[in-house]
Design a protein around this motif. Structure first.
Motif, mmCIF file in Angstrom:
data_model
loop_
_atom_site.group_PDB
_atom_site.id
_atom_site.type_symbol
_atom_site.label_atom_id
_atom_site.label_comp_id
_atom_site.label_asym_id
_atom_site.label_seq_id
_atom_site.Cartn_x
_atom_site.Cartn_y
_atom_site.Cartn_z
ATOM 1 N N SER A 1 -18.306 -40.031 -52.050
ATOM 2 C CA SER A 1 -18.611 -41.446 -51.890
ATOM 3 C C SER A 1 -20.257 -41.615 -51.546
ATOM 4 N N ALA A 2 -20.814 -40.770 -50.810
ATOM 5 C CA ALA A 2 -22.142 -40.561 -50.308
ATOM 6 C C ALA A 2 -23.207 -40.254 -51.730
ATOM 7 N N HIS A 3 -22.568 -39.816 -52.582
ATOM 8 C CA HIS A 3 -23.527 -39.471 -53.732
ATOM 9 C C HIS A 3 -23.307 -40.221 -54.927
ATOM 10 N N MET A 4 -22.673 -41.483 -54.465
ATOM 11 C CA MET A 4 -22.833 -42.645 -55.696
ATOM 12 C C MET A 4 -24.096 -43.254 -55.674
ATOM 13 N N ALA A 5 -24.574 -43.728 -56.606
ATOM 14 C CA ALA A 5 -25.794 -44.668 -56.831
ATOM 15 C C ALA A 5 -25.508 -45.814 -55.982
ATOM 16 N N GLY A 6 -26.512 -46.327 -55.093
ATOM 17 C CA GLY A 6 -26.553 -47.302 -54.380
ATOM 18 C C GLY A 6 -25.902 -47.278 -53.084
ATOM 19 N N VAL A 7 -25.091 -46.123 -52.742
ATOM 20 C CA VAL A 7 -24.485 -45.885 -51.472
ATOM 21 C C VAL A 7 -25.579 -45.364 -50.523
ATOM 22 N N GLU A 8 -25.599 -45.527 -49.331
ATOM 23 C CA GLU A 8 -26.437 -45.095 -48.400
ATOM 24 C C GLU A 8 -25.605 -45.000 -47.056
ATOM 25 N N PHE A 9 -25.126 -43.743 -46.444
ATOM 26 C CA PHE A 9 -24.718 -43.615 -45.350
ATOM 27 C C PHE A 9 -25.755 -42.785 -44.512
ATOM 28 N N GLY A 10 -26.434 -43.547 -43.339
ATOM 29 C CA GLY A 10 -27.137 -42.661 -42.484
ATOM 30 C C GLY A 10 -26.157 -41.937 -41.262
ATOM 31 N N PRO A 11 -27.080 -41.249 -40.567
ATOM 32 C CA PRO A 11 -26.300 -40.485 -39.575
ATOM 33 C C PRO A 11 -25.434 -41.086 -38.791
ATOM 34 N N ALA A 12 -25.873 -42.449 -38.375
ATOM 35 C CA ALA A 12 -24.795 -43.330 -37.636
ATOM 36 C C ALA A 12 -23.540 -43.488 -38.382
ATOM 37 N N ASP A 13 -23.672 -43.962 -39.189
ATOM 38 C CA ASP A 13 -22.552 -44.202 -40.176
ATOM 39 C C ASP A 13 -21.596 -42.655 -40.239
ATOM 40 N N ALA A 14 -22.385 -41.818 -40.640
ATOM 41 C CA ALA A 14 -21.562 -40.546 -40.669
ATOM 42 C C ALA A 14 -20.578 -40.199 -39.435
ATOM 43 N N ALA A 15 -21.374 -40.404 -38.579
ATOM 44 C CA ALA A 15 -20.652 -39.941 -37.165
ATOM 45 C C ALA A 15 -19.499 -40.919 -36.826
ATOM 46 N N ALA A 16 -19.814 -42.255 -37.141
ATOM 47 C CA ALA A 16 -18.617 -43.222 -36.809
ATOM 48 C C ALA A 16 -17.482 -43.034 -37.846
ATOM 49 N N ILE A 17 -17.706 -42.719 -39.099
ATOM 50 C CA ILE A 17 -16.750 -42.521 -40.143
ATOM 51 C C ILE A 17 -15.811 -41.350 -39.664
ATOM 52 N N ALA A 18 -16.652 -40.171 -39.493
ATOM 53 C CA ALA A 18 -16.182 -38.962 -38.999
ATOM 54 C C ALA A 18 -15.129 -39.222 -38.080
ATOM 55 N N GLU A 19 -15.647 -39.767 -36.866
ATOM 56 C CA GLU A 19 -14.841 -39.680 -35.852
ATOM 57 C C GLU A 19 -13.694 -40.646 -35.895
ATOM 58 N N LEU A 20 -13.728 -41.779 -36.794
ATOM 59 C CA LEU A 20 -12.423 -42.649 -37.065
ATOM 60 C C LEU A 20 -11.569 -41.745 -37.967
ATOM 61 N N LEU A 21 -12.079 -40.814 -38.632
ATOM 62 C CA LEU A 21 -11.149 -40.282 -39.733
ATOM 63 C C LEU A 21 -10.310 -39.276 -38.913
ATOM 64 N N VAL A 22 -11.000 -38.445 -37.926
ATOM 65 C CA VAL A 22 -10.101 -37.546 -36.972
ATOM 66 C C VAL A 22 -9.447 -38.037 -36.222
ATOM 67 N N ARG A 23 -9.637 -39.548 -35.576
ATOM 68 C CA ARG A 23 -8.565 -40.289 -34.796
ATOM 69 C C ARG A 23 -7.618 -40.708 -35.561
ATOM 70 N N THR A 24 -7.616 -40.943 -37.117
ATOM 71 C CA THR A 24 -6.571 -41.276 -37.526
ATOM 72 C C THR A 24 -5.674 -39.963 -37.839
ATOM 73 N N GLY A 25 -6.141 -39.084 -37.965
ATOM 74 C CA GLY A 25 -5.237 -37.684 -38.299
ATOM 75 C C GLY A 25 -5.611 -37.127 -39.599
ATOM 76 N N VAL A 26 -6.736 -37.242 -40.205
ATOM 77 C CA VAL A 26 -7.399 -36.657 -40.932
ATOM 78 C C VAL A 26 -7.778 -35.210 -40.423
ATOM 79 N N GLU A 27 -7.433 -34.017 -41.124
ATOM 80 C CA GLU A 27 -7.717 -32.666 -40.563
ATOM 81 C C GLU A 27 -9.375 -32.320 -40.787
ATOM 82 N N LEU A 28 -9.585 -32.593 -41.977
ATOM 83 C CA LEU A 28 -11.214 -31.894 -42.219
ATOM 84 C C LEU A 28 -11.854 -33.192 -43.155
ATOM 85 N N VAL A 29 -13.050 -33.340 -42.526
ATOM 86 C CA VAL A 29 -14.086 -34.225 -42.929
ATOM 87 C C VAL A 29 -15.169 -33.630 -44.010
#
Length: 370
Positions: free
Chosen positions: A23-51
């Motif tokens: 997703s992050a390499h789509m034109a117009g999409v901009e995830f900053g470090p804060a977004d990355a940290a928030a998304i990664a943490e929520l993914l792991v809380r959800t039960g995703v094993e690998l980000v």
């Protein structure tokens, strides 16, 4: 799903998420470090094993900040970074950069279809592809990386070309193979056949990464699992290149509804969707089905971190008003109040009503004496 209820999977799949890479390499999409940290943490809380986060081809990766923020949030052991493969020397430079960033899990993307191999590697030779994969995998294993290797455009790669390539990768020491449906091409029943050829390889561990141009990414992912795939790759909201990816919310709710899979904490899905949509510059109207604010419920709204809301302008009914006033302190004649409220909305051209504004209006309502 059967007449007796959900069809239990003999081996439920493990989930990886590619939002911070695909997703992050789509034109117009901009995830900053804060977004990355928030998304990664929520993914792991959800039960995703690998980000999956970032793409590295050599020194000074543009994705370094995303990778480091993800490592800080969920540790390098819970993340994976894609390394571009073009030739032996380029792979060595990419591995140097991955080591500098503290990466533990890497994923090589190597085009396997004749069309993509000729375009990106200037050679469609199966022997060349196998040699390139063996070299890249051997270099990484010698440095201690966990290695997933991918067949880019693998879904369009003929069996006689794909299977020997996958066999060569596992023989070189790879830990997992990802079949990338880079160009949506297969029906679910065709996907089962392709995956079955790969899971028949001794010692294979197979992941499906499906794109959604035909609207079949979730169906093809579940079909892959039925054929023995152990991993499914998804993205939040299905955001990704080429029609998007298998949307995480649909995938996890499908696993729960169809297969009775309760391993995942779905309450984070709505917040994940909001953060990802913000980074993609999209509004809430683009949310995935299970997390949309306007939906019939396959699962209770609260289960996916959402809530029931009332939003209405002209189609006001006593049933809706009665629901809005449930447990409220106001004791009003619902029929009379509904007629009064509808008349006021039409007269004043007021915006959408929600539960709170209906309750506030009830406090102002004074019925006309009979």
């Amino acid at each position: 799903m059967t007449a007796d209820g959900p069809e239990k999977l003999e081996r439920p799949p493990r989930i990886s998420d590619a939002t911070l890479r695909d997703s992050a390499h789509m034109a117009g999409v901009e995830f900053g470090p804060a977004d990355a940290a928030a998304i990664a943490e929520l993914l792991v809380r959800t039960g995703v094993e690998l980000v999956e986060v970032g793409m590295v081809s050599g020194p000074d990766s543009k994705d370094a900040d995303l990778v480091l923020a993800t490592h800080e949030a969920v540790t390098p052991e819970r993340s994976m970074t894609l390394l571009v493969v073009r030739d032996r020397r380029q792979v060595a430079r990419a591995l140097d950069e991955a080591e500098r960033l503290g990466v533990r899990h890497i994923m090589y993307s190597i085009p396997t279809s004749e069309q993509h191999a000729q375009l990106k590697l200037d050679s469609a030779s199966p022997k060349f592809l196998q040699a390139l994969a063996r070299s890249a995998i051997t270099q990484a294993k010698e440095r201690g990386f966990h290695v997933t290797f991918s067949g880019e455009d693998g879904a369009r790669t003929p069996r006689e070309r794909l299977v020997p390539y996958v066999e060569a990768g596992f023989a070189a020491g790879a830990d997992r193979f990802r079949l990338a449906e880079t160009v949506a091409y297969l029906s679910p029943w065709q996907m089962q056949e392709v995956i079955a050829d790969l899971t028949a390889i001794d010692g294979s561990e197979i992941e499906i990464h499906s794109h959604n141009m035909l609207g079949l990414a979730v169906a093809n992912s579940l079909a892959a699992v039925r054929a023995g795939a152990q991993w499914i790759s998804a993205t939040v909201g299905g955001i990704g290149e080429r029609g998007g990816n298998a949307p995480l919310a649909e995938l996890l709710t499908a696993l729960r509804v169809i297969h009775g899979d309760t391993r995942f904490d779905l309450t984070h899905l709505t917040e994940l969707s909001r953060i990802a949509l913000r980074g993609a510059g999209l509004g809430e109207a683009f949310q995935s089905g299970p997390t949309t604010p306007h939906a019939y419920e396959t699962l209770p709204a609260e289960l996916v971190g959402n809530q029931r809301e009332l939003r209405v302008r002209t189609r006001l009914t006593t049933a809706l008003v009665r629901w809005a006033l449930a447990d409220a302190a106001q004791d009003v004649d619902v029929d009379a109040f509904t007629a009064w409220l509808a008349e006021r909305q039409e007269r004043d051209g007021r915006p959408l009503l929600d539960r709170d504004t209906i309750r506030e209006a009830a406090a102002d309502f004074r019925p006309v004496p009979a």
